[in-house]
Write an enzyme that holds these catalytic residues in place. Sequence first.
Site, PDB file in Angstrom:
ATOM      1  N   ASP A  89       0.819  -1.209   0.000  1.00 21.88           N
ATOM      2  CA  ASP A  89       0.000   0.000   0.000  1.00 21.88           C
ATOM      3  C   ASP A  89       0.854   1.261   0.000  1.00 21.88           C
ATOM      4  OD1 ASP A  89      -2.291  -1.507  -0.034  1.00 21.88           O
ATOM      5  OD2 ASP A  89      -2.702  -1.311   2.112  1.00 21.88           O
ATOM      6  N   GLY A  90       2.008   1.209   0.659  1.00 22.74           N
ATOM      7  CA  GLY A  90       2.899   2.367   0.658  1.00 22.74           C
ATOM      8  C   GLY A  90       3.379   2.723  -0.733  1.00 22.74           C
ATOM      9  N   ASN A 135      -5.866   8.133   2.486  1.00 21.99           N
ATOM     10  CA  ASN A 135      -6.204   7.459   3.735  1.00 21.99           C
ATOM     11  C   ASN A 135      -6.705   8.415   4.818  1.00 21.99           C
ATOM     12  OD1 ASN A 135      -5.750   4.827   3.013  1.00 21.99           O
ATOM     13  ND2 ASN A 135      -3.649   4.771   3.754  1.00 21.99           N
ATOM     14  N   GLU A 136      -5.810   9.290   5.259  1.00 21.39           N
ATOM     15  CA  GLU A 136      -6.159  10.150   6.386  1.00 21.39           C
ATOM     16  C   GLU A 136      -5.243  11.353   6.460  1.00 21.39           C
ATOM     17  OE1 GLU A 136      -2.798   8.128   7.232  1.00 21.39           O
ATOM     18  OE2 GLU A 136      -4.581   6.884   7.549  1.00 21.39           O
TER      19      GLU A 136
END
Length: 257
Positions: free
Chosen positions: A45-46, A118-119
């Site tokens: 995911d990174g 994401n955030e």
Amino acid sequence: MRFGLIVRNDSHSDSVARYIKEQCLRIGWIYDDAAPELLISIGGDGTLLRGIHHYIDHLNRISVVGIHTGTLGFYTDYTQEEVDTFIHDIQFHEVQYEEMPLLEMQIDDSSDRLYALNEMRIESVSRTLSLDVSIDGECFEHCTGSGICISTQAGSTAINRALQGAVIDDGLRVLQLCEIMPISHKNHHSLRNPYIMRLDRRIEVQSDSFISARVCYDHLDRSLDQAKHLLIQTSQKKVRFARYRQYSYLKRLKNLY
């Protein structure tokens, strides 16, 4: 089809990337790292987040698909053992697209914008933050603690989950606010619970001092030392995932934990 690659920095991922590039060229696709139509992420995911931020100003013309060779592959559709399945699918399966909106932050009156899939976390590890949070222009709460985290549906399984926030089902387009290590005593109380809100809410954060605070957005971060006012909202920018096969959201969750 013009395609590009974003690859995790290890020899195995490099090997997988070379094989995928060879196979895509064999079927007549064109390698174009500057202006791809499809970005193939090879890693975790990174790696995929790194690719999204690299092409942040061109997301309207790019779709993304992930091959998992890293440590966490929540966003990926294929494992490293399924590379040949991936090559088959991109040739013979009709692609479906899934769009996920980004978060957007404006710091004071700057024309610059920060984006996150994401955030976004406003936090400090060295001092207590005192934050006034308003939603749609109405005072919501005063938070005292290490900070707050605002996540998307897609990001509900990331840092938000570690903060005991709710994991949001696929297809529900909402935002979520969680406090980070809140301080509560007889003279001060905040909600403390995660707050799930509509996607179109505008979240404003103010403080007498953001000194030592940083905004962490996906894998990136920036100092907020000089900031006075933050505005966080859903962006017009979206990430478009190319789905060449059905992959259950529940299966993604089970693979996560």
